[in-house]
Write an enzyme that holds these catalytic residues in place. Structure first.
Site, short mmCIF file in Angstrom:
data_model
loop_
_atom_site.label_atom_id
_atom_site.label_comp_id
_atom_site.label_asym_id
_atom_site.label_seq_id
_atom_site.Cartn_x
_atom_site.Cartn_y
_atom_site.Cartn_z
N GLU A 1 0.77 -1.25 0.12
CA GLU A 1 0.07 -0.13 0.23
C GLU A 1 0.93 1.27 -0.04
OE1 GLU A 1 -1.11 2.99 3.20
OE2 GLU A 1 -1.93 1.09 3.75
N GLU B 1 6.37 2.43 11.88
CA GLU B 1 5.07 2.82 11.93
C GLU B 1 4.34 1.73 12.76
OE1 GLU B 1 0.79 2.70 9.75
OE2 GLU B 1 2.43 2.64 8.42
#
Length: 1036
Positions: A107, A205
């Site tokens: 993504e 992240e």
């Protein structure tokens, strides 16, 4: 962006009205788009697609058109609605079978350049070349979605072109995979003597995501309850598994999953469907043939007996009781989410079981005093192919796990025996009615998110949207069988062997062990490298750094021009009249679908200083402790039955012309259907006149929940807490904002929750009430249709005549008060009856800003960094230049330095309405280095190394926020709260248009350089030896 399932939805429609959101639905015109869509015929061929179904959905004011693509089988849903904020999304079913995070890294990487747009990072560049109202991408457990929205038709085509090319024809370059996913790189890429470490945006992240104990729990819950297939892995990536992912595997995953045959296209709004279909066919689908897809998720094998698991997490340094940090929940597997009516019923049943103080699980668990709040992911979760229901407690003692399990079982038995009161079911159905009428600005986004999971597993998305049918069927089932819901409880909870008990307790060495495992993983990787491999890693690191630092040519990307921005803003009409003698009320007629929105703002100027820290707690509990003759349970029931919610929140509102002047007060907000307006206003009268502050036990419950919620929110909002702290000493308002909403408030609530005797705190509430709940310094506002206004005026008048005034005039605590009438020019038609709102602002002529540097040591493996600078207020012409400068620094410098090079999940610069210029980073592996990057960003701005094109892009980006849609419920709020007239906003708009290269370099020199303005710094994150040795830092 990774999404683990969802947060608990209180009911089916709640997810439809998420966010501060809106529509222009004037009823007379509300069906142009719908009428156009109704002209399509089933079987009609349009640009390679065939129309399969055309269905009006009147309850949501839309028409649904379902199509399929002839050649590839791609599915398409268009929801036509008279809404200017049009949305597109494409989603792919992505079902990974390991925890390397392949769908998540993909993504990120598809957005780094494509065949038609080969420049680096077209996604982030389009943020500045468009007037989009939303742009993002999400990786869920079993799908990946790419949505955007905009109000401009040309912009829609531009963004659609970029999104189609990114998803279907990405470059997937190895260096982009290194940057976004993971890589081995020298700590200092230009020095091969420094150690090799793991870097990468997704890697950091996910390290950040798993500092959040609620996420750890939710992730394990899904993995353990659905262990047979894709739900047993971490779709976002486990930081210890991400380094196993190879570039080849990434490209392979794209080839098998990102194909039209595995895609679902969605469009929403008032733009023409044919144009969308033509562009999608020409730019993407015409280049593909049908492919057999193998991404379906099989049904989970049902267990023959319940299972139990124990996991560990990091300690919570802000927990109210160190010995009570265990979480436990009991979860049940439910039927397939594609059975729409069953899912709807179970969603409502879930709300009846857990929502509010009248629900059986609230009474049994929350009020048992065993824990602080429900366990994470409580309630119905419909984001996986088979749904599940989960209930439990967090903040319990380790030895209470068994007690909680017994309470869950006992409560289920009681519900089967007693059922639910009719009033509770009515309150829930009323809630759905009001949520269908309430209009939101990002309704398209809410809809695409709402249908995503069901459609992903081949359910019918249109059936899901036909809530009217489902409600009718639900009422019918209850009528035919009064025990309808009890039988569901028995079937799915009592007699269900697929039942999981999950408990989690903190381990003091958790982060140490995680670091140890990461170190071992790193050593294993490094030890397997040959000398040639190491040399290649060094070269690749230099190559990546060179590529990141190169000036980038984005000319291949489409862009709007500054001339595409509307030169003037639409005018909002409202009247101001005095009620009950001298209280100004703003009436703003809007197309609200029969919903009335009421607000009141009450000043805190007379409140003694020592009570101020307790105002947020007062606001939190005021509508939850009972009032008049109603106890807290009856009050909750009335609020649910008669309103769409009643909220109270503290506000610190800046002045537009003076930095050291502000307004402090409390905002009371509520909404209701017009038939319930007298009841809603009566409830407010009772809350103002006769609030109940005697319920000590329930008050304790509310305090614990509030403290737990604040503590749980830090991993997601660390950068906001850092920024609030950094601005604390820059303006008088900053100090109060930190008191109301910063780490000071988090710590105060922790202390209160730890108190064995809470009476001294409870006794402060009636004292605050005395200063706040009267109409001495108050103003009100109503947003409703013009037909509803006469009744609204009468009800507001009654309310204001009913509530008290102080017997004697109270003096403000701070002597310096400035009375400031709000400006409302003739175009606002606000001078009705010659009335206007007069705001009483506090000013502090003796205030001296000073620098403060604070490090909050928290047991996280990542940092949240904030640096704030005192600049100028909104009305100063320099404010507009600084606003554009913040966007320019983010897009052209900080994004590269902090995210691409530094590996943080996010970072940038922003300017607040109040004139505080903030530089921040989010989930950042660095801290001191980031502060150095902030310094370099200022030097870059002062050097003026940016072009006119860069400035124009920053203007587009700023205007996309300035012109973002406003809900009918929120129209006129800038005037009501901040005193901003349309004329002032238009003047500011013209200042934004006029920002030039000279003005930008001038404000950089004038405010941002060292010694020019006062700076404040704050970091939330792990221990740091450099900071510890520096005496200028305060360590908390």
């Amino acid at each position: 962006m990774w999404r683990l399932s969802g947060r608990p939805g209180l009911c089916a429609v709640q997810r439809l009205s998420c966010g501060r959101v809106h529509h222009k639905v004037w009823r007379e015109k509300s069906d142009q788009a719908c009428q156009r869509a109704l002209q399509y015929k089933v079987g009609e061929k349009i640009h390679g697609f065939t129309v399969n179904q055309v269905t009006p959905v009147p309850e949501l004011f839309l028409t649904a058109v379902k199509l399929s693509h002839d050649n590839t089988g791609a599915r398409y849903l268009h929801l036509a609605r008279e809404d200017k904020n049009n949305l597109f999304s494409v989603q792919f079913r992505t079902t990974p079978m390991d925890s390397t995070g392949v769908p998540h890294v993909l993504e990120h990487t598809v957005l780094c350049g494509s065949q038609k747009y080969p420049c680096r990072d077209p996604f982030f560049k389009m943020l500045n070349r468009s007037l989009s109202t939303f742009m993002n991408a999400f990786t869920a457990s079993d799908y990946t979605m790419y949505p955007f929205s905009t109000q401009n038709p040309k912009d829609f085509q531009n963004l659609l072109s970029v999104y189609l090319d990114a998803t279907f024809f990405p470059c997937l370059r190895e260096l982009d995979f290194w940057q976004e996913g993971w890589r081995l790189e020298h700590e200092n890429p230009s020095d091969p003597q420094t150690p090799l470490i793991f870097k990468g945006v997704v890697f950091n992240e996910m390290k950040g995501a798993f500092t959040d104990n609620e996420r750890i729990f939710s992730q394990h819950l899904q993995n353990k309850l659905l262990p047979d297939h894709t739900y047993s892995v971490v779709s976002g990536g486990d930081p210890l598994c991400i380094p196993e992912l190879t570039w080849e595997q990434l490209k392979q995953f794209h080839a098998t999953h990102y194909h039209p045959s595995n895609a679902r296209f969605f469009t929403y709004g008032s733009f023409q469907l044919e144009q969308h279909l033509k562009q999608i066919q020409e730019e993407a689908l015409s280049k593909f043939q049908k492919m057999e897809q193998s991404t379906a998720v099989p049904a989970q094998q049902h267990w023959d007996k319940p299972r139990e698991f124990h996991i560990t997490c990091g300690p919570d340094s802000l927990a109210t009781d160190a010995s009570k940090q265990t979480t436990v929940s009991v979860s049940f597997l439910l039927p397939d989410i594609t059975d729409t009516f069953e899912a709807f019923t179970l969603n409502l049943l879930s709300s009846l079981l857990i929502a509010g103080p009248n629900s059986p699980f609230y009474k049994a668990l929350i009020e048992s005093g065993l824990g602080t709040d429900f366990s994470p992911d409580v309630g119905y979760n419909g984001y996986t192919r088979e749904a599940y229901f989960s209930v439990g407690l967090q903040g319990i003692g380790e030895n209470d796990v068994k007690t909680v399990r017994e309470l869950v079982d006992r409560t289920i038995e009681e519900v089967i025996e007693k059922g639910f009161e009719d009033d509770r079911i009515e309150a829930l159905l009323h809630k759905i009615e009001i949520q269908m009428k309430h209009q939101s600005t990002s309704f398209g986004l809410a809809l695409t998110s709402y249908i995503a999971s069901c459609w992903n597993h081949d359910g019918d998305p249109v059936e899901l949207l036909q809530m009217g049918n489902q409600l009718t069927k639900f009422r019918q089932c209850l009528k035919e069988n009064p025990k309808f819901l009890q039988e569901k409880v028995e079937q799915y909870f009592k007699n269900n062997q697929h039942k999981l008990t999950l408990s989690m307790k903190p381990d003091d060495k958790y982060y140490e062990k995680q670091t140890q495992m990461e170190t071992e993983k790193l050593e294993q990787k490094v030890n397997s490298l040959s000398q040639a491999d190491k040399q290649q890693i060094y070269q690749k690191g230099l190559e990546l750094r060179t590529q990141q630092s190169k000036p980038q040519d984005a000319s291949c990307l489409p862009a709007l021009k500054v001339s595409d921005i509307e030169p003037t803003m639409p005018v909002t009409k409202f009247d101001i009249a005095l009620a009950a003698g001298d209280i100004p009320v703003q009436y703003c007629p809007q197309p609200t679908n029969g919903v009335v929105y009421f607000r009141a703002f009450s000043s805190l100027n007379t409140l003694p200083e020592e009570l101020r820290p307790y105002v947020p707690l007062f606001c939190n509990v005021l509508t939850k402790l009972g009032c008049g003759i109603l106890d807290y349970r009856e009050q909750a029931q009335q609020i649910e039955l008669k309103t769409g919610g009643m909220t109270v929140s503290p506000h610190v509102l800046p002045d537009d012309s003076q930095l050291d002047t502000y307004e402090q007060g409390v905002l009371f907000s509520s909404l209701c259907l017009e038939r319930n307006l007298p009841d809603m206003m009566h409830l407010w009268s009772e809350i103002f006149n006769n609030p109940c502050f005697e319920e000590e036990e329930h008050f304790k419950v509310l305090v614990k929940m509030a403290a737990q919620e604040l503590s749980n929110g830090i991993p997601d909002s660390g950068h906001l807490y850092a920024s609030l702290r950094a601005s604390k000493t820059l303006t008088p308002a900053g100090d109060l904002q930190e008191t109301f909403g910063g780490m000071d408030q988090v710590r105060l609530m922790k202390r209160i929750a730890e108190m064995t005797d809470i009476k001294p705190i409870l006794r402060k509430l009636p004292r605050i009430k005395k200063y706040l709940l009267n109409c001495d310094n108050m103003r009100c506002s109503v947003n409703a249709t013009s037909q509803q206004m006469p009744q609204a005026e009468k009800e507001v008048e009654n309310f204001l005549r009913n509530i008290g005034r102080s017997k004697k005039e109270r003096k403000p605590v701070r002597p310096h008060i400035v009375e400031k009438p709000t400006q409302s020019g003739p175009s606002g038609s606000a001078h009705v009856n010659g009335s206007q709102i007069v705001r009483k602002l506090i000013t502090d002529p003796t205030f001296k800003p000073c620098q403060m540097k604070t490090h909050f040591v928290l047991p996280f493996p990542v940092n949240y960094v904030g640096e704030c600078v005192r600049t100028v207020p909104y009305a100063d012409p320099d404010h507009a230049s600084l606003k554009i400068l913040a966007r320019l620094m983010t897009a052209k410098f900080l994004h590269t330095e902090i995210r691409e090079k530094g590996g943080a999940y996010g970072g940038g610069a922003k300017l607040s309405h109040s004139g505080i210029f903030t530089l921040y980073s989010y989930r950042d592996p660095n801290s001191i280095e980031t502060l150095q990057s902030f310094g370099k960003a200022v030097d870059w701005a002062k050097s003026g190394k940016f072009t006119q094109q860069d400035i124009d892009e920053a203007k587009l980006s700023v205007f996309s926020a300035v012109d973002s849609p406003v809900a009918p419920s929120d129209k006129g709020m800038d005037h009501f709260l901040y005193g901003l007239s349309d004329e002032m906003k238009q003047a500011y708009r013209e200042q934004l248009f006029a920002v030039s290269h000279d003005k930008l370099t001038s404000v950089s020199h004038k405010y941002l350089g060292i010694g020019k303005s006062t700076h404040g710094l704050a970091i939330l994150g792990p221990e740091n030896s450099k900071i510890a040795k520096d005496p200028s830092w305060i360590i908390r």
